[in-house]
Design an enzyme around this catalytic site. Structure first.
Site, mmCIF file in Angstrom:
data_model
loop_
_atom_site.group_PDB
_atom_site.id
_atom_site.type_symbol
_atom_site.label_atom_id
_atom_site.label_comp_id
_atom_site.label_asym_id
_atom_site.label_seq_id
_atom_site.Cartn_x
_atom_site.Cartn_y
_atom_site.Cartn_z
ATOM 1 N N SER A 415 0.840 -1.200 0.000
ATOM 2 C CA SER A 415 0.000 0.000 0.000
ATOM 3 C C SER A 415 0.880 1.258 0.000
ATOM 4 O O SER A 415 1.987 1.238 0.533
ATOM 5 C CB SER A 415 -0.864 -0.022 1.268
ATOM 6 O OG SER A 415 -1.965 0.814 1.139
ATOM 7 N N PRO A 416 0.389 2.353 -0.592
ATOM 8 C CA PRO A 416 1.200 3.581 -0.583
ATOM 9 C C PRO A 416 1.518 4.039 0.840
ATOM 10 O O PRO A 416 0.633 4.075 1.690
ATOM 11 C CB PRO A 416 0.302 4.613 -1.282
ATOM 12 C CG PRO A 416 -1.030 3.972 -1.473
ATOM 13 C CD PRO A 416 -0.874 2.505 -1.297
ATOM 14 N N GLN A 493 1.753 6.719 -7.102
ATOM 15 C CA GLN A 493 0.596 7.425 -6.525
ATOM 16 C C GLN A 493 0.882 8.928 -6.557
ATOM 17 O O GLN A 493 1.887 9.382 -6.007
ATOM 18 C CB GLN A 493 0.323 6.995 -5.081
ATOM 19 C CG GLN A 493 -0.991 7.598 -4.568
ATOM 20 C CD GLN A 493 -1.233 7.404 -3.074
ATOM 21 O OE1 GLN A 493 -0.413 7.789 -2.254
ATOM 22 N NE2 GLN A 493 -2.364 6.807 -2.735
ATOM 23 N N TYR A 574 -6.639 15.076 1.661
ATOM 24 C CA TYR A 574 -5.736 15.925 0.873
ATOM 25 C C TYR A 574 -6.550 16.681 -0.179
ATOM 26 O O TYR A 574 -7.787 16.611 -0.180
ATOM 27 C CB TYR A 574 -4.607 15.057 0.267
ATOM 28 C CG TYR A 574 -3.769 14.426 1.366
ATOM 29 C CD1 TYR A 574 -3.036 15.225 2.237
ATOM 30 C CD2 TYR A 574 -3.763 13.045 1.569
ATOM 31 C CE1 TYR A 574 -2.286 14.662 3.274
ATOM 32 C CE2 TYR A 574 -3.034 12.483 2.608
ATOM 33 C CZ TYR A 574 -2.300 13.295 3.461
ATOM 34 O OH TYR A 574 -1.588 12.747 4.501
ATOM 35 N N ARG A 622 -7.606 6.396 -5.309
ATOM 36 C CA ARG A 622 -7.843 6.045 -3.894
ATOM 37 C C ARG A 622 -8.884 6.988 -3.328
ATOM 38 O O ARG A 622 -8.786 8.213 -3.477
ATOM 39 C CB ARG A 622 -6.548 6.122 -3.094
ATOM 40 C CG ARG A 622 -6.793 5.855 -1.605
ATOM 41 C CD ARG A 622 -5.526 5.567 -0.830
ATOM 42 N NE ARG A 622 -5.263 4.135 -0.801
ATOM 43 C CZ ARG A 622 -4.570 3.516 0.173
ATOM 44 N NH1 ARG A 622 -4.060 4.198 1.177
ATOM 45 N NH2 ARG A 622 -4.371 2.219 0.154
ATOM 46 N N ARG A 717 1.177 -1.270 6.927
ATOM 47 C CA ARG A 717 2.074 -1.450 8.073
ATOM 48 C C ARG A 717 2.783 -2.805 8.097
ATOM 49 O O ARG A 717 3.978 -2.865 8.420
ATOM 50 C CB ARG A 717 1.321 -1.175 9.374
ATOM 51 C CG ARG A 717 1.032 0.308 9.552
ATOM 52 C CD ARG A 717 -0.012 0.563 10.605
ATOM 53 N NE ARG A 717 -1.278 -0.059 10.256
ATOM 54 C CZ ARG A 717 -2.299 -0.175 11.085
ATOM 55 N NH1 ARG A 717 -2.196 0.277 12.317
ATOM 56 N NH2 ARG A 717 -3.427 -0.725 10.682
HETATM 57 C C1 LIG Z 1 3.728 5.351 7.441
HETATM 58 C C2 LIG Z 1 2.487 5.401 6.603
HETATM 59 C C3 LIG Z 1 2.419 6.276 5.546
HETATM 60 C C4 LIG Z 1 1.288 6.322 4.728
HETATM 61 N N1 LIG Z 1 1.270 7.102 3.623
HETATM 62 C C5 LIG Z 1 0.277 6.999 2.717
HETATM 63 C C6 LIG Z 1 0.370 7.617 1.446
HETATM 64 O O1 LIG Z 1 1.361 8.232 1.104
HETATM 65 N N2 LIG Z 1 -0.692 7.500 0.611
HETATM 66 C C7 LIG Z 1 -1.799 6.789 0.937
HETATM 67 O O2 LIG Z 1 -2.736 6.705 0.147
HETATM 68 N N3 LIG Z 1 -1.883 6.163 2.137
HETATM 69 C C8 LIG Z 1 -0.874 6.234 3.008
HETATM 70 N N4 LIG Z 1 -0.922 5.524 4.177
HETATM 71 C C9 LIG Z 1 -2.086 4.673 4.455
HETATM 72 C C10 LIG Z 1 -1.835 3.225 4.041
HETATM 73 O O3 LIG Z 1 -1.649 3.098 2.653
HETATM 74 C C11 LIG Z 1 -2.992 2.328 4.466
HETATM 75 O O4 LIG Z 1 -4.156 2.735 3.803
HETATM 76 C C12 LIG Z 1 -3.224 2.332 5.972
HETATM 77 O O5 LIG Z 1 -2.005 2.307 6.683
HETATM 78 C C13 LIG Z 1 -4.043 1.129 6.401
HETATM 79 O O6 LIG Z 1 -3.400 -0.061 6.042
HETATM 80 P P1 LIG Z 1 -2.635 -0.999 7.117
HETATM 81 O O7 LIG Z 1 -3.631 -1.322 8.184
HETATM 82 O O8 LIG Z 1 -2.229 -2.221 6.325
HETATM 83 O O9 LIG Z 1 -1.484 -0.227 7.650
HETATM 84 C C14 LIG Z 1 0.178 5.498 5.014
HETATM 85 C C15 LIG Z 1 0.261 4.647 6.120
HETATM 86 C C16 LIG Z 1 1.380 4.573 6.890
HETATM 87 C C17 LIG Z 1 1.433 3.599 8.031
#
Ligand SMILES: Cc1cc2nc3c(=O)[nH]c(=O)nc-3n(C[C@H](O)[C@H](O)[C@H](O)COP(=O)(O)O)c2cc1C
Ligand SMILES: Cc1cc2nc3c(=O)[nH]c(=O)nc-3n(C[C@H](O)[C@H](O)[C@H](O)COP(=O)(O)OP(=O)(O)OC[C@H]3O[C@@H](n4cnc5c(N)ncnc54)[C@H](O)[C@@H]3O)c2cc1C
Length: 767
Positions: A415-416, A493, A574, A622, A717
């Site tokens: 994921s981004p 992205q 955003y 997204r 994560r």
């Molecule tokens: C350190 C970090 C940075 C993130 N940056 C972005 C981002 O740049 N763009 C985005 O769409 N989501 C971002 N997210 C959200 C994640 O892509 C994801 O949607 C969110 O962490 C939930 O997924 P998870 O439970 O697997 O962590 C970020 C999450 C984390 C933890």
């Protein structure tokens, strides 16, 4: 103690028994409004665990109950002209009437007085003479309603109509029968609970119910109509009601989910359905009632525990159980309420979706129950995923997926995730190693972090960018490495921070303004993210043109850098998300107001990007499918409309995230907590989706994919800490056909061997 139990249902009777067992000197009377032998309902099902609890509490009654249980293993799902049978489910059931007889006999034997035909009025001053009044008076509890404020009662009346009937037709399997009619879908949940009798619950939407005229029918007529509708399952047997005293359509109910903040007030204590209910489709109301009774008797008779402390312990422990069950029950209730979302599924996937609806059964649980059946599902999944080229019984997460001309090797994506580690937007060696390593780790698709289209569109000074040649060269180095050394595809992205710009790097203080060097921010409206953030300047049309062109220019650079896919970030508050959500967008021009207006600018940007991006390469968007703000913000229904709108402009995949659109949101976290939004967008709008949010086990991914809740599964994560998550999952699941970088083959085979040995040792321990 002098104790009154109001209601001789499972809760009241079993509590009376449990108190007498613990101290025969308690003076216990159970009051029941009905005459002996008059009760609603037919059979109830239990789990083995409940039987063990009964056994430990009162072996004699548990033995009689267990000796009379009907057992069955199979579930038959009749849908779309097919019967899908899976096995290994292990149910036990008993007639409600018989269960109550057994409990009444046991209660009397222990010295409990039972008074029938005794309607209890909570206002009666006689209750003051009791030490305890146990309100075990069921879902419509008068005692709970009399003190509704004290108990903090929350009632959720659900949408569907159901009626609880019985039949002499003996169903050998737990049976779900779905029938499509001119008035919509109607279905039955049926199971045997005695050698000659089965429960037969009929359920449908309110619209279908009215369409059939059930609202105007007397009971006999409604039963005859149901017999006709389900004739092919009943083999000539009739349906019967044991609520014959109810006139007209009153036997049809809407399920009411009851929750109470507190379970006691003065000398009145709530027990069983009076305190909480769980939808009948998870079949656990009786179990909860009996287990409440055991726990309450335990704490009330524990030496040295005050009544107050006893109540605290009772509520603390039981409430947790109830919440867990109500969570599963809510998923299950919603599945039946949104049934039409799934009726385009092929029967096998429909059955899988039905049986995993509450999230209590996962892909691997299924393997333990019925390996052959699960492998049939896997073969079906692979056949569809490969358009008939492969029918292997292998985990769905490893099946390929095609978007336009881009084929990903498997369904797992990185994921981004913003790394906040760039200077002036340029990715550096950290990014090279970070993305390279994640591509080597086996995921089919790697997303870059939100890469910003301009310096002022960055979230923080550490964000990556795509606005100059230096950026293109640095990204190209990463993309080339990924393509040369892995099978992963890589998606860029692109985003603009809007009102959430000019803030500190993520690990300092999230969304907090910079200590110095802040740059001005712009957004849909002058709504600041929080009192400490800057108030953004509302965008003029000229600003909108300029930013759109920045996105287009970044897309062109993405082509130069060799990316396989582009994602537009229109989530998480955003810039573009700020246009979509009414919580940030307060504009009064054609870009504010209705959802159609709020979509106008994000769609314009997307369409311009799509026009610049090669037609054989895919694009995704997204979205935040919910603002977690009720009707005040974006709702799941809006998310479907948003997904459809972007798909109309050429989006191939909707990346369904949620929240982060306003500072006050309070999401309900849990395993896979955002997946229901992906499910809804995918199956209502019939679009390809990616699910994300607290998905961290291979089993989660496989369950989501096989049930058709998403087409791709993104993990953020888990990939931070384990770039090799996908290869590790392959080793764990014994899947060999995944590409492993040749340099790492020895490590992979050692891991697979060790995990296999561990799994065999654990299985041997279970036996
Ligand atoms: C350190 C970090 C940075 C993130 N940056 C972005 C981002 O740049 N763009 C985005 O769409 N989501 C971002 N997210 C959200 C994640 O892509 C994801 O949607 C969110 O962490 C939930 O997924 P998870 O439970 O697997 O962590 C970020 C999450 C984390 C933890
Ligand atoms: C369609 C359907 C199917 C279900 N299937 C299952 C299943 O498979 N498995 C399962 O475990 N559970 C099932 N349940 C739920 C289960 O029936 C209840 O959770 C369970 O009965 C709760 O027990 P209780 O003793 O708290 O309440 P109840 O069983 O409702 O008992 C309450 C008693 O109080 C009496 N009463 C009420 N008010 C008064 C008053 N003022 N004075 C005197 N007496 C009063 C009532 O007559 C009744 O006898 C199902 C429920 C429904 C609706």
């Amino acid at each position: 103690m002098k104790i009154a139990c109001v209601g001789a249902g499972p809760a009241g009777l079993y509590f009376a028994i449990s108190m007498k067992l613990r101290d025969p000197f308690h003076d216990v009377t159970v009051f029941e409004r009905n005459a002996p032998g008059v009760t609603f309902g037919w059979g109830v099902v239990f789990s083995d665990q409940t039987v063990e609890n009964l056994q430990a509490n009162d072996a004699p009654s548990a033995k009689i109950v267990a000796d009379e249980f009907a057992h069955w293993d199979d579930i038959d799902v009749h849908f779309g002209g097919e019967t899908i049978t899976s096995s290994g489910h292990g149910f036990i059931g008993i007639g409600r009437k018989r269960l109550l007889e057994i409990l009444q006999d046991r209660a009397r034997e222990l010295g409990v007085r039972i008074e029938f035909n005794a309607e209890c009025d909570p206002a009666d001053p006689a209750w003051r003479d009791y030490d305890l009044v146990i309100a075990s008076d069921g879902i419509n509890s008068r005692f709970r309603d009399a003190y509704a404020n004290a108990f903090g009662v929350d009632v959720d009346v659900r949408a569907n109509k159901f009626v609880w009937l019985g039949t002499s037709k003996v169903f050998d399997a737990f049976t779900f029968a779905f029938e499509e009619t001119e008035h919509g879908w109607i279905w039955a949940h049926a199971y045997r609970f005695a050698p000659d009798c089965s429960t037969f619950i009929v359920e449908c939407s309110e619209e279908t119910w009215r369409g059939f005229g059930f609202d105007r029918m007397e009971q006999a007529e409604a039963i005859a109509a149901c017999e006709k509708l389900f004739a092919k399952y009943l083999d000539g047997h009739s349906l019967q009601s044991n609520a014959a005293h109810l006139r007209g359509s009153a036997a049809w109910l809407n399920f009411r989910r009851i929750k109470c903040e507190r379970w006691s007030t003065g000398n009145v204590i709530l027990l069983g359905d009076a305190a909480h209910t769980a939808h009948f489709s998870v079949g656990s109301g009786t179990k909860l009632a009996l287990e409440d009774a055991i726990k309450l008797a335990d704490v009330l008779t524990r030496p040295g525990l005050s009544l107050e402390a006893a109540m605290d312990e009772y509520v603390a422990e039981r409430n947790l159980e109830v919440l867990k069950l109500q969570n599963s029950a809510r998923n299950s209730t919603e599945w039946f309420e949104t049934l039409e979302r799934y009726t385009h599924f092929e029967p096998l996937q429909f059955a899988y979706s039905l049986l995993t609806r509450s999230q209590r059964i996962s892909h691997e649980n299924f393997r333990l129950r019925d390996r052959e059946w699960l492998e049939g599902v896997e073969r079906w999944f692979w056949k569809r995923a490969t358009r008939g080229r492969s029918e292997k019984a292998a985990p769905p997460m490893f099946a390929p997926f095609k978007l336009r001309e881009m084929q990903v090797e498997n369904r797992i994506t990185v994921s981004p995730m913003a790394m906040y580690s760039a200077a002036d937007g340029t990715p550096n060696d950290f990014h090279f190693v970070h993305y390279g390593e994640r591509a080597l780790g086996g995921a089919g698709l790697v997303f870059t972090e939100m890469t910003c289209v301009s310096p002022e569109g960055r979230i923080s000074p550490g964000c990556t960018g795509m606005w100059n040649d230096e950026h293109v060269a640095a990204w190209k180095r990463i993309v080339d490495f990924v393509h040369a050394n892995s099978k992963a595809k890589i998606c860029l992205q692109l985003g603009h921070s809007g009102a959430k710009g000019s803030t500190r790097v993520g690990w300092e203080e999230d969304n907090a303004p910079l200590a110095d060097g802040n740059w001005p921010v712009m957004a849909a409206s002058d709504v600041a993210w929080s009192p400490v953030n800057q108030t953004p300047t509302p965008m003029t049309r000229a600003n909108m043109d300029a930013v759109r062109e920045q996105f287009v220019s970044a897309v062109r650079m993405g082509i130069e850098a060799g990316f396989d896919m582009i994602e537009l970030h229109a989530a998480h508050g955003y810039l573009l998300s700020g246009f979509l959500t009414p919580l940030q967008n307060k504009r009064t021009d054609e870009y504010g107001g209705s959802l159609q207006n709020r979509l106008r600018y994000p769609l314009e940007v997307f369409a311009a990007m799509r026009a610049a991006w090669p037609s054989d390469r895919p694009m995704s968007v997204r979205i935040s499918a919910s603002d977690w703000a009720g009707d005040q913000g974006i709702t799941a229904d809006d998310a479907v409309a948003i997904g459809e709108a972007f798909a109309g402009e050429g989006a191939d995949l909707i990346d369904v995230s949620a929240g982060q659109t306003w500072a006050g949101a309070q999401p309900v976290y849990g395993r896979m907590f955002q997946t229901p939004f992906s499910d809804k967008v995918r199956n209502e709008a019939r679009l390809a989706t990616m699910a994300v949010g607290n998905i961290y086990e291979p089993d989660h991914a496989n369950s989501i994919l096989a049930a058709g809740r998403a087409d791709l599964v993104a993990l953020a994560r888990p990939h931070l800490i384990d770039p090799f998550w996908t290869l590790r999952a392959a080793a764990q699941l014994g899947y060999r056909d995944i590409h492993v970088p040749p340099q790492y083959l020895n490590g992979m085979s050692q891991l697979a061997r060790n995990l296999k040995r561990d799994a065999e040792a654990a299985a041997a321990l279970r036996v």
